[in-house]
Design an enzyme around this catalytic site. Sequence first.
Site, PDB file in Angstrom:
ATOM      1  N   ASP A  27       0.859  -1.176   0.000  1.00 52.28           N
ATOM      2  CA  ASP A  27       0.000   0.000   0.000  1.00 52.28           C
ATOM      3  C   ASP A  27       0.897   1.227   0.000  1.00 52.28           C
ATOM      4  O   ASP A  27       1.957   1.228   0.645  1.00 52.28           O
ATOM      5  CB  ASP A  27      -0.922   0.029   1.227  1.00 52.28           C
ATOM      6  CG  ASP A  27      -2.094   0.987   1.031  1.00 52.28           C
ATOM      7  OD1 ASP A  27      -3.172   0.515   0.637  1.00 52.28           O
ATOM      8  OD2 ASP A  27      -1.906   2.205   1.228  1.00 52.28           O
ATOM      9  N   ASP A  39      -7.353  -3.329  -5.797  1.00 55.29           N
ATOM     10  CA  ASP A  39      -8.593  -2.779  -5.256  1.00 55.29           C
ATOM     11  C   ASP A  39      -8.382  -1.271  -5.182  1.00 55.29           C
ATOM     12  O   ASP A  39      -7.936  -0.734  -4.182  1.00 55.29           O
ATOM     13  CB  ASP A  39      -8.879  -3.373  -3.878  1.00 55.29           C
ATOM     14  CG  ASP A  39     -10.225  -2.966  -3.327  1.00 55.29           C
ATOM     15  OD1 ASP A  39     -10.959  -2.246  -4.017  1.00 55.29           O
ATOM     16  OD2 ASP A  39     -10.540  -3.348  -2.181  1.00 55.29           O
ATOM     17  N   CYS A  42     -14.942  -0.642  -4.888  1.00 60.60           N
ATOM     18  CA  CYS A  42     -16.198  -0.749  -4.130  1.00 60.60           C
ATOM     19  C   CYS A  42     -17.091   0.409  -4.562  1.00 60.60           C
ATOM     20  O   CYS A  42     -17.590   1.181  -3.751  1.00 60.60           O
ATOM     21  CB  CYS A  42     -15.954  -0.753  -2.629  1.00 60.60           C
ATOM     22  SG  CYS A  42     -15.059   0.668  -1.984  1.00 60.60           S
TER      23      CYS A  42
END
Length: 404
Positions: A264, A304, A357
């Site tokens: 990340d 993601d 999402c």
Amino acid sequence: MGGLVYISFAEWNKHMTPAARLQAAIEILDRVIAGAAAEQALTSWARASRFAGSKDRAAVRDHVFTALRCWRSHAALGGAETGRGLMLGAVREAGADPALMFTGDGYGPSRLTGDESVARTPRMTAAEENDLPDWIWPMFSDSLGADATAAAQALRHRAPVHLRVNLRASDVADAQSQLAEEGIVTERLSIAPAALNVSEGARKIRNSKAYTSGVVELQDAASQAVVEALPLRAGLRVLDYCAGGGGKSLAIAAHADCQVYAHDIDWNRMKDLSPRAERAGVQIELLRTAELSAQAPFDIVFCDAPCSGSGSWRRAPEGKWRLTAERLAAVVETQAEVLQQTAQLVAVDGVLAYATCSMLDVENENQVTRFLQSNPEWQKTLSKRWLVQDGADGFFVALLKRHS
């Protein structure tokens, strides 16, 4: 903006009345309107309100988050975009008589004014009825078509609590039995093989033995289903590029005996991943950005990507009010950059999995189409979305493969 409610220690052992809970929510919402984050405002109130029991805090929190999910419709019903207006609208939507709560007695809200006493039946726009900003409703509607209203209405309600059973540590039936022993009732979900819906005892999960021993993890069922869509098998080298807290990294590691790497751009977001992996009995290697090239190529790069979060707005309802057209445009450009960057890390015949999402086409299918147009050596092999009205978060995933 009013100050926070303070009650003498003589009230310590008394539960707050429903009206007092309503007034606390009003004052917290006024702080949110003034610019405070909801969690920050709730925490400040709780610290200043030691008289409030756990049930009181939970009730006040529910009031605040219901108002955040239903901001526009409740403001219309209550006649004002204030904490008081929002709570008045909430009481009216629930079919209760506001005069019974807004009495001015004790620590409850002051009496209704003449204007407030008049029941409102406002003519709302589609955006107001569906509790979305005016600017995003056309985009939301175009993206979902006939499903738009159902999705928006689902976002007005509290999200379910889902668990993922760690199949490395237990099977689903045994996990359910362990949870039931501690008063946590669950049902299996069809969306993913290890997914459970919690119907009772959700507040007990984090202290339960099943959770602390790594048998279950808190994870939305759609997030689990996205991992299930990946072509995982033993021996593959898999990179979770935007790992965040690492929930999907853990799900990948539990799914197949792969070499799992997590990255990340904000290293601190992964600070709890190593102990979580140890608890779950899996191995995940954390990589800094500077280490990615040396470790590449990977058989699967799962991305993601940063997004609007529109698929999870019922969990984080402030997101739909903080988002602007300019911020969304910036997010879309970041997504395009991330796709280009991660494509360089994928092995020949490997898979780039792009997920969000979000339920907006501009972040999903349109983004994939844009990538394929500028990278003709890639092709899409799978595209799938989950809508929030189906019982989990809204999610999208596309699998992209480079031609040999």
